[in-house]
Write a protein that holds these residues in place. Sequence first.
Motif, PDB file in Angstrom:
ATOM      1  N   PRO A 104       0.833  -1.206   0.000  1.00 11.40           N
ATOM      2  CA  PRO A 104       0.000   0.000   0.000  1.00 11.40           C
ATOM      3  C   PRO A 104       0.864   1.252   0.000  1.00 11.40           C
ATOM      4  CG  PRO A 104       0.070  -0.930   2.205  1.00 11.40           C
ATOM      5  CD  PRO A 104       0.827  -1.885   1.306  1.00 11.40           C
ATOM      6  N   ILE A 105       0.487   2.237  -0.834  1.00 13.51           N
ATOM      7  CA  ILE A 105       1.276   3.466  -0.961  1.00 13.51           C
ATOM      8  C   ILE A 105       0.428   4.729  -0.774  1.00 13.51           C
ATOM      9  CG2 ILE A 105       2.813   4.812  -2.457  1.00 13.51           C
ATOM     10  CD1 ILE A 105       3.601   2.149  -3.814  1.00 13.51           C
ATOM     11  N   PRO A 106      -0.646   4.956  -1.560  1.00 17.60           N
ATOM     12  CA  PRO A 106      -1.404   6.205  -1.404  1.00 17.60           C
ATOM     13  C   PRO A 106      -2.121   6.289  -0.047  1.00 17.60           C
ATOM     14  CG  PRO A 106      -1.878   5.175  -3.525  1.00 17.60           C
ATOM     15  CD  PRO A 106      -1.151   4.164  -2.695  1.00 17.60           C
ATOM     16  N   ASN A 107      -2.276   7.512   0.436  1.00 19.37           N
ATOM     17  CA  ASN A 107      -3.038   7.734   1.665  1.00 19.37           C
ATOM     18  C   ASN A 107      -4.533   7.631   1.399  1.00 19.37           C
ATOM     19  OD1 ASN A 107      -0.411   9.390   2.374  1.00 19.37           O
ATOM     20  ND2 ASN A 107      -1.493   9.044   4.282  1.00 19.37           N
ATOM     21  N   PRO A 108      -5.307   7.128   2.352  1.00 21.31           N
ATOM     22  CA  PRO A 108      -6.765   7.210   2.241  1.00 21.31           C
ATOM     23  C   PRO A 108      -7.207   8.674   2.162  1.00 21.31           C
ATOM     24  CG  PRO A 108      -6.147   5.634   3.939  1.00 21.31           C
ATOM     25  CD  PRO A 108      -4.889   6.363   3.549  1.00 21.31           C
ATOM     26  N   ILE A 109      -8.284   8.922   1.429  1.00 22.84           N
ATOM     27  CA  ILE A 109      -8.818  10.263   1.225  1.00 22.84           C
ATOM     28  C   ILE A 109     -10.150  10.389   1.965  1.00 22.84           C
ATOM     29  CG2 ILE A 109      -9.754  11.871  -0.487  1.00 22.84           C
ATOM     30  CD1 ILE A 109      -6.817  11.654  -0.762  1.00 22.84           C
ATOM     31  N   VAL A 110     -10.308  11.461   2.736  1.00 23.06           N
ATOM     32  CA  VAL A 110     -11.575  11.696   3.433  1.00 23.06           C
ATOM     33  C   VAL A 110     -12.593  12.258   2.445  1.00 23.06           C
ATOM     34  CG1 VAL A 110     -12.741  12.942   5.280  1.00 23.06           C
ATOM     35  CG2 VAL A 110     -10.420  12.104   5.622  1.00 23.06           C
ATOM     36  N   LEU A 111     -13.761  11.616   2.372  1.00 28.65           N
ATOM     37  CA  LEU A 111     -14.876  12.083   1.560  1.00 28.65           C
ATOM     38  C   LEU A 111     -15.958  12.647   2.477  1.00 28.65           C
ATOM     39  CD1 LEU A 111     -15.238   9.074  -0.941  1.00 28.65           C
ATOM     40  CD2 LEU A 111     -13.850  11.141  -1.198  1.00 28.65           C
ATOM     41  N   PRO A 112     -16.846  13.482   1.952  1.00 28.37           N
ATOM     42  CA  PRO A 112     -17.943  14.001   2.782  1.00 28.37           C
ATOM     43  C   PRO A 112     -18.763  12.876   3.405  1.00 28.37           C
ATOM     44  CG  PRO A 112     -17.822  15.197   0.704  1.00 28.37           C
ATOM     45  CD  PRO A 112     -16.870  14.045   0.583  1.00 28.37           C
ATOM     46  N   GLY A 113     -19.322  13.145   4.574  1.00 27.25           N
ATOM     47  CA  GLY A 113     -20.158  12.152   5.244  1.00 27.25           C
ATOM     48  C   GLY A 113     -19.372  11.129   6.020  1.00 27.25           C
ATOM     49  N   ASP A 114     -18.179  11.512   6.541  1.00 30.47           N
ATOM     50  CA  ASP A 114     -17.357  10.604   7.349  1.00 30.47           C
ATOM     51  C   ASP A 114     -17.014   9.319   6.600  1.00 30.47           C
ATOM     52  OD1 ASP A 114     -17.200  12.284   9.585  1.00 30.47           O
ATOM     53  OD2 ASP A 114     -19.135  11.587  10.333  1.00 30.47           O
ATOM     54  N   ARG A 115     -16.645   9.491   5.321  1.00 29.00           N
ATOM     55  CA  ARG A 115     -16.257   8.343   4.508  1.00 29.00           C
ATOM     56  C   ARG A 115     -14.780   8.438   4.146  1.00 29.00           C
ATOM     57  NH1 ARG A 115     -19.745   8.369  -0.568  1.00 29.00           N
ATOM     58  NH2 ARG A 115     -19.331  10.608  -0.364  1.00 29.00           N
ATOM     59  N   LEU A 116     -14.189   7.291   3.853  1.00 30.68           N
ATOM     60  CA  LEU A 116     -12.797   7.215   3.418  1.00 30.68           C
ATOM     61  C   LEU A 116     -12.727   6.453   2.105  1.00 30.68           C
ATOM     62  CD1 LEU A 116     -10.606   6.263   6.530  1.00 30.68           C
ATOM     63  CD2 LEU A 116     -10.592   8.433   5.305  1.00 30.68           C
ATOM     64  N   PHE A 117     -11.900   6.953   1.195  1.00 31.97           N
ATOM     65  CA  PHE A 117     -11.596   6.253  -0.044  1.00 31.97           C
ATOM     66  C   PHE A 117     -10.194   5.668   0.085  1.00 31.97           C
ATOM     67  CE2 PHE A 117      -9.456   6.430  -4.209  1.00 31.97           C
ATOM     68  CZ  PHE A 117     -10.230   5.521  -4.903  1.00 31.97           C
ATOM     69  N   ILE A 118     -10.070   4.364  -0.124  1.00 27.90           N
ATOM     70  CA  ILE A 118      -8.802   3.646   0.026  1.00 27.90           C
ATOM     71  C   ILE A 118      -8.471   3.007  -1.314  1.00 27.90           C
ATOM     72  CG2 ILE A 118      -7.571   1.902   1.384  1.00 27.90           C
ATOM     73  CD1 ILE A 118      -9.973   2.036   3.355  1.00 27.90           C
ATOM     74  N   THR A 119      -7.213   3.143  -1.750  1.00 30.10           N
ATOM     75  CA  THR A 119      -6.857   2.584  -3.055  1.00 30.10           C
ATOM     76  C   THR A 119      -5.420   2.083  -3.059  1.00 30.10           C
ATOM     77  OG1 THR A 119      -6.921   3.014  -5.449  1.00 30.10           O
ATOM     78  CG2 THR A 119      -6.041   4.776  -4.058  1.00 30.10           C
ATOM     79  N   GLY A 120      -5.101   1.237  -4.027  1.00 33.92           N
ATOM     80  CA  GLY A 120      -3.750   0.721  -4.172  1.00 33.92           C
ATOM     81  C   GLY A 120      -3.599  -0.034  -5.479  1.00 33.92           C
ATOM     82  N   GLY A 121      -2.377  -0.397  -5.806  1.00 29.59           N
ATOM     83  CA  GLY A 121      -2.117  -1.178  -7.005  1.00 29.59           C
ATOM     84  C   GLY A 121      -2.029  -2.660  -6.683  1.00 29.59           C
TER      85      GLY A 121
END
Length: 213
Positions: A104-121
């Motif tokens: 895992p490399i990118p940081n999770p991103i906070v989205l509106p509504g107390d949500r997190l976007f998590i991504t990786g290769g």
Amino acid sequence: VELPRWGFSQAPLLYKNLVILAVQSPDAFIVAFDKEKGDVVWKSGSLGLPGYVSPSIVTLGGVEQVIAVGASNRGATEKGGTAGISLENGSVLWTYDGWQCFIPIPNPIVLPGDRLFITGGYNSGSAIIQVKKSGDKFEVSEVKKFTPEECGSQIQQPILYKDHLYVGSNSNERMDGLTCYTLDGTIKWRTDTAKGQPSIERGSFIITDDLMI
């Protein structure tokens, strides 16, 4: 702790009187030190194997907390986890292990509504989760899971801008181009190389004055 292939490259995090580091040992994944004396103030428990995600401070459920991501092994027989960690004492407020990545490399991103976007290769895909605070406890639910074909940024940090999420959905395995998603995870557009547009490969991008560079 065995030295990861690309070393320990996470950025230190400063918070009030603390220096917070992703030590990533089996018994102390995140450690906070007194920035004047160097003494250990608190440490969290294990979140999996060492990865490359720097700790970050976000607010979820009205509570400031450290977000940390641990890696799985290849094949995910040994799981990692994404977690919120208390800035007061290092206790784990919540964890989510529905998304696994062995690098895992990118940081999770906070989205509106107390949500997190998590991504990786590395065919790990992506996920949107929601973190809710109920009384003294946090609850985590999975809002959307993306397959590697739908979304996955191996290296570059996604950007949340206004009401869209921009992801360099490229990795060793796939080159789907720079992709724009609505905040429910629907693809709005992507620079698909099959259409003669640039994939951006795994290059960096920024947004300024409504212009992406």
